[in-house]
Write a protein that holds these residues in place. Structure first.
Motif, PDB file in Angstrom:
ATOM      1  N   VAL A 147       0.838  -1.201   0.000  1.00  0.00           N
ATOM      2  CA  VAL A 147       0.000   0.000   0.000  1.00  0.00           C
ATOM      3  C   VAL A 147       0.873   1.251   0.000  1.00  0.00           C
ATOM      4  O   VAL A 147       0.633   2.200  -0.749  1.00  0.00           O
ATOM      5  CB  VAL A 147      -0.941  -0.010   1.220  1.00  0.00           C
ATOM      6  N   THR A 148       1.895   1.234   0.841  1.00  0.00           N
ATOM      7  CA  THR A 148       2.783   2.396   0.910  1.00  0.00           C
ATOM      8  C   THR A 148       3.427   2.669  -0.449  1.00  0.00           C
ATOM      9  O   THR A 148       3.495   3.815  -0.903  1.00  0.00           O
ATOM     10  CB  THR A 148       3.877   2.156   1.967  1.00  0.00           C
ATOM     11  N   ALA A 149       3.862   1.616  -1.101  1.00  0.00           N
ATOM     12  CA  ALA A 149       4.511   1.789  -2.410  1.00  0.00           C
ATOM     13  C   ALA A 149       3.544   2.413  -3.415  1.00  0.00           C
ATOM     14  O   ALA A 149       3.909   3.317  -4.174  1.00  0.00           O
ATOM     15  CB  ALA A 149       5.006   0.439  -2.925  1.00  0.00           C
ATOM     16  N   GLN A 150       2.305   1.936  -3.384  1.00  0.00           N
ATOM     17  CA  GLN A 150       1.344   2.477  -4.345  1.00  0.00           C
ATOM     18  C   GLN A 150       0.975   3.923  -4.047  1.00  0.00           C
ATOM     19  O   GLN A 150       0.821   4.739  -4.954  1.00  0.00           O
ATOM     20  CB  GLN A 150       0.092   1.597  -4.380  1.00  0.00           C
ATOM     21  N   TYR A 151       0.813   4.223  -2.785  1.00  0.00           N
ATOM     22  CA  TYR A 151       0.514   5.612  -2.443  1.00  0.00           C
ATOM     23  C   TYR A 151       1.684   6.516  -2.815  1.00  0.00           C
ATOM     24  O   TYR A 151       1.485   7.642  -3.265  1.00  0.00           O
ATOM     25  CB  TYR A 151       0.152   5.745  -0.958  1.00  0.00           C
ATOM     26  N   TRP A 152       2.876   6.024  -2.604  1.00  0.00           N
ATOM     27  CA  TRP A 152       4.027   6.836  -2.984  1.00  0.00           C
ATOM     28  C   TRP A 152       4.017   7.106  -4.491  1.00  0.00           C
ATOM     29  O   TRP A 152       4.241   8.230  -4.932  1.00  0.00           O
ATOM     30  CB  TRP A 152       5.331   6.189  -2.550  1.00  0.00           C
ATOM     31  N   GLN A 153       3.735   6.104  -5.264  1.00  0.00           N
ATOM     32  CA  GLN A 153       3.607   6.299  -6.710  1.00  0.00           C
ATOM     33  C   GLN A 153       2.629   7.419  -7.028  1.00  0.00           C
ATOM     34  O   GLN A 153       2.931   8.339  -7.794  1.00  0.00           O
ATOM     35  CB  GLN A 153       3.088   5.019  -7.396  1.00  0.00           C
ATOM     36  N   MET A 154       1.458   7.316  -6.421  1.00  0.00           N
ATOM     37  CA  MET A 154       0.410   8.292  -6.751  1.00  0.00           C
ATOM     38  C   MET A 154       0.761   9.690  -6.270  1.00  0.00           C
ATOM     39  O   MET A 154       0.587  10.667  -7.005  1.00  0.00           O
ATOM     40  CB  MET A 154      -0.923   7.835  -6.150  1.00  0.00           C
ATOM     41  N   VAL A 155       1.255   9.790  -5.043  1.00  0.00           N
ATOM     42  CA  VAL A 155       1.632  11.109  -4.517  1.00  0.00           C
ATOM     43  C   VAL A 155       2.726  11.708  -5.381  1.00  0.00           C
ATOM     44  O   VAL A 155       2.669  12.880  -5.774  1.00  0.00           O
ATOM     45  CB  VAL A 155       2.101  11.004  -3.054  1.00  0.00           C
ATOM     46  N   CYS A 156       3.699  10.892  -5.694  1.00  0.00           N
ATOM     47  CA  CYS A 156       4.831  11.385  -6.481  1.00  0.00           C
ATOM     48  C   CYS A 156       4.366  11.919  -7.829  1.00  0.00           C
ATOM     49  O   CYS A 156       4.710  13.028  -8.225  1.00  0.00           O
ATOM     50  CB  CYS A 156       5.839  10.257  -6.663  1.00  0.00           C
ATOM     51  N   LYS A 157       3.555  11.133  -8.495  1.00  0.00           N
ATOM     52  CA  LYS A 157       3.064  11.580  -9.792  1.00  0.00           C
ATOM     53  C   LYS A 157       2.177  12.820  -9.663  1.00  0.00           C
ATOM     54  O   LYS A 157       2.251  13.742 -10.476  1.00  0.00           O
ATOM     55  CB  LYS A 157       2.287  10.442 -10.476  1.00  0.00           C
ATOM     56  N   ALA A 158       1.337  12.827  -8.616  1.00  0.00           N
ATOM     57  CA  ALA A 158       0.392  13.939  -8.461  1.00  0.00           C
ATOM     58  C   ALA A 158       1.082  15.296  -8.361  1.00  0.00           C
ATOM     59  O   ALA A 158       0.580  16.289  -8.879  1.00  0.00           O
ATOM     60  CB  ALA A 158      -0.485  13.713  -7.229  1.00  0.00           C
TER      61      ALA A 158
END
Lengths: 167, 167
Positions: A147-158
């Motif tokens: 979950v952390t990895a996926q949220y990081w992906q999304m936050v980073c891209k956002a």
DNA sequence: AGGATATCTGAACAAATGTTCAAAACAAAC
DNA sequence: GTTTGTTTTGAACATTTGTTCAGATATCCT
């Protein structure tokens, strides 16, 4: 109070040896939670903004995951604080939010991030991350690290300057 | 109940001509809110996923902004529902969330979106958007349209295949 | 062991809150 | 204007909940 007493295995009256009243108990719980949050978060202002943001995301998720009860109280019982106590708690929460906003501002300056308004972006990120606590279960489909990895992906891209370089 | 009665300008007893008890009142409020939400959201499954997502973001923000009280109750009073009522409300909420997830899945298939898990992404987006209600004030720095535009930017980037084409 | 100190129990009080109901006030129909 | 049906009032009742306190019990020090 009776519920707390039962959980602790004691009569209600005994609780009043530890807190003058319910309001103070509530306030102390929230304050110590936020104090711990601020003390635990370490940020290196000289590091790369992307790395700082990644560290924030990982820190926030894990810190909140480790304290579901404190987080729940800090959100659901806010409206039961006296105005004076509310102001103090809000000040602490604001201080934490400012730490994230500082990272975002730094990234905007270096060109790593592209957000129209760092305050808005900060609120979006916080809401996103804190929301995890309402649904994540350790026995679910995904591990906390997934979950952390996926949220990081999304936050980073956002928040990234959208040239596809960062993730 | 006394608070509601005072607001309405009536004695407490009179309220019981309109609701059998407080639990039903709470449940009816939440249910009609979610029914209205589901009825109001129109989605064209044949349209471009990016356009569909943009429409969802705009719809969600405006719908929730127009009903701050209903949204507040729907979030803060969830734990006061009976188990049976809770299940019903959760089912409706889930139906709404599924509509968003369907958009994300469609976008993943077309290659417009790149998210590891559409359910996670859906939760992140919902949390982000719903969070606006806790801080947005009409007399603040930014108009609701400004905020909506910025959130759309962030949501779009967060779920986009990161080739910089969409925003 | 004995006294001083801290902690807990058990019961009570007061305020808040959900709910009920007989009587009064009101509205609609003839 | 009387009858019929609906709505509101005003007061009461039962529970829940925050708080207090005198006496009992445990803990610590010398």
């Amino acid at each position: 109070m009776r519920e707390i007493a039962r959980e602790v295995g004691v009569q209600v009256g005994a609780l009043y040896n530890y807190t003058p009243d319910k309001q103070s108990l509530l306030f102390d719980l929230m304050k110590s939670h936020l104090d711990a949050l601020l003390a635990a978060f370490q940020d290196d202002a000289d590091a790369d903004p992307v790395a700082r943001l990644k560290h924030f995301v990982q820190f926030h998720i894990h810190f909140h995951h480790d304290r579901p009860d404190a987080v729940f109280i800090a959100y659901m019982e806010l409206r039961n604080l006296t105005p004076a106590n509310f102001v103090q708690i809000e000040t602490l929460r604001r201080a934490y939010e400012d730490r994230l906003e500082a990272i975002l501002r730094a990234g905007v300056i270096t060109g790593d991030f592209a957000v129209a308004d760092t305050k808005i972006a900060m609120r979006a990120v916080i809401a996103m991350l804190t929301g995890i606590n309402t649904w994540f279960r350790a026995d679910g489909r995904l591990s906390l690290d997934d979950v952390t990895a996926q949220y990081w992906q999304m936050v980073c891209k956002a928040v990234s300057a959208s040239d596809g370089s960062s993730p």
